[in-house]
Design a protein around this motif. Structure first.
Motif, PDB file in Angstrom:
ATOM      1  N   TRP A  69      -1.798   1.059  41.976  1.00 23.76           N
ATOM      2  CA  TRP A  69      -0.541   1.011  41.229  1.00 23.76           C
ATOM      3  C   TRP A  69      -0.558  -0.189  40.301  1.00 23.76           C
ATOM      4  CZ3 TRP A  69       2.523   4.983  40.994  1.00 23.76           C
ATOM      5  CH2 TRP A  69       2.602   5.870  42.063  1.00 23.76           C
ATOM      6  N   ASN A  70       0.153  -0.079  39.176  1.00 22.54           N
ATOM      7  CA  ASN A  70       0.358  -1.257  38.341  1.00 22.54           C
ATOM      8  C   ASN A  70       1.386  -2.158  39.045  1.00 22.54           C
ATOM      9  OD1 ASN A  70       2.752   0.136  37.938  1.00 22.54           O
ATOM     10  ND2 ASN A  70       2.821  -0.294  35.746  1.00 22.54           N
ATOM     11  N   THR A  74       4.939   1.884  38.580  1.00 23.03           N
ATOM     12  CA  THR A  74       5.346   3.052  37.785  1.00 23.03           C
ATOM     13  C   THR A  74       4.154   3.852  37.262  1.00 23.03           C
ATOM     14  OG1 THR A  74       5.497   1.706  35.790  1.00 23.03           O
ATOM     15  CG2 THR A  74       7.534   2.017  37.060  1.00 23.03           C
ATOM     16  N   THR A  75       2.990   3.207  37.130  1.00 21.62           N
ATOM     17  CA  THR A  75       1.813   3.937  36.659  1.00 21.62           C
ATOM     18  C   THR A  75       0.632   3.644  37.575  1.00 21.62           C
ATOM     19  OG1 THR A  75       1.122   2.174  35.162  1.00 21.62           O
ATOM     20  CG2 THR A  75       2.519   3.894  34.223  1.00 21.62           C
ATOM     21  N   THR A  77      -3.616   3.304  37.974  1.00 18.92           N
ATOM     22  CA  THR A  77      -4.849   2.960  37.281  1.00 18.92           C
ATOM     23  C   THR A  77      -6.015   3.564  38.049  1.00 18.92           C
ATOM     24  OG1 THR A  77      -3.912   0.862  36.531  1.00 18.92           O
ATOM     25  CG2 THR A  77      -6.314   1.032  36.570  1.00 18.92           C
ATOM     26  N   LEU A  87      -6.888  11.115  37.194  1.00 20.64           N
ATOM     27  CA  LEU A  87      -5.592  10.761  36.603  1.00 20.64           C
ATOM     28  C   LEU A  87      -5.423  11.405  35.235  1.00 20.64           C
ATOM     29  CD1 LEU A  87      -5.299   6.957  37.453  1.00 20.64           C
ATOM     30  CD2 LEU A  87      -4.264   8.891  38.665  1.00 20.64           C
ATOM     31  N   ASN A  93       0.176   9.832  34.609  1.00 13.33           N
ATOM     32  CA  ASN A  93       1.038   8.786  34.048  1.00 13.33           C
ATOM     33  C   ASN A  93       1.865   9.288  32.869  1.00 13.33           C
ATOM     34  OD1 ASN A  93       0.308   6.674  35.865  1.00 13.33           O
ATOM     35  ND2 ASN A  93      -1.649   6.499  34.789  1.00 13.33           N
ATOM     36  N   VAL A  98       6.559   8.868  35.131  1.00  9.93           N
ATOM     37  CA  VAL A  98       6.903   7.435  35.157  1.00  9.93           C
ATOM     38  C   VAL A  98       8.415   7.278  35.330  1.00  9.93           C
ATOM     39  CG1 VAL A  98       6.916   5.305  33.785  1.00  9.93           C
ATOM     40  CG2 VAL A  98       4.870   6.762  33.825  1.00  9.93           C
ATOM     41  N   ARG A 101       9.350   7.917  38.906  1.00 14.83           N
ATOM     42  CA  ARG A 101       9.018   6.754  39.744  1.00 14.83           C
ATOM     43  C   ARG A 101      10.047   5.644  39.574  1.00 14.83           C
ATOM     44  NH1 ARG A 101       3.156   7.582  37.550  1.00 14.83           N
ATOM     45  NH2 ARG A 101       2.522   9.299  38.893  1.00 14.83           N
TER      46      ARG A 101
END
Ligand SMILES: [Zn+2]
Length: 112
Positions: A69-70, A74-75, A77, A87, A93, A98, A101
């Motif tokens: 997760w970032n 919310t996104t 990686t 992904l 994403n 987003v 989330r």
């Protein structure tokens, strides 16, 4: 009569026509969006290299090896070629996800 659309599907990780089985080790619970986008793919280009790589296999591989997760959750990686390709294929994403989330964070159910 209106056809009811299921929110989740039992997805074949390796499709039956590619000699995948109906055994539990080849099945995954997938939302309609992910299942539709994955379709019969078993590989997809890594967006960084352009090379086709196998998709993440949730039955055989560890999620945290391939994804993170970032900072605000919310996104996602992709940490590996397989993670990035997965992904990208399932558009994990995209703005709508987003936003979902962000809403889940606001009501305290994401992240867990
Ligand atoms: Zn999904």
């Amino acid at each position: 009569m209106k056809r009811r659309r299921n929110a989740f599907h039992i997805e074949h990780i390796i499709p039956l026509h590619r000699n995948g089985s109906d055994e539990l080790e080849n099945l995954a619970f997938a939302c309609d969006g992910c299942n539709s986008l994955k379709w019969t793919h078993i590989e997809w280009p890594d967006p960084e290299s352009g090379q086709g790589v196998p998709l993440f296999n949730s039955r055989k591989e560890e999620w945290s090896v391939h994804f993170a997760w970032n900072d605000d959750f919310t996104t996602l990686t992709g940490l590996t070629p397989e993670g990035r390709a997965t992904l990208d294929l399932v558009k994990m994403n995209q703005p709508g996800l987003v936003n979902v989330r962000k809403a889940l964070i606001a009501i305290g159910v994401h992240p867990r």
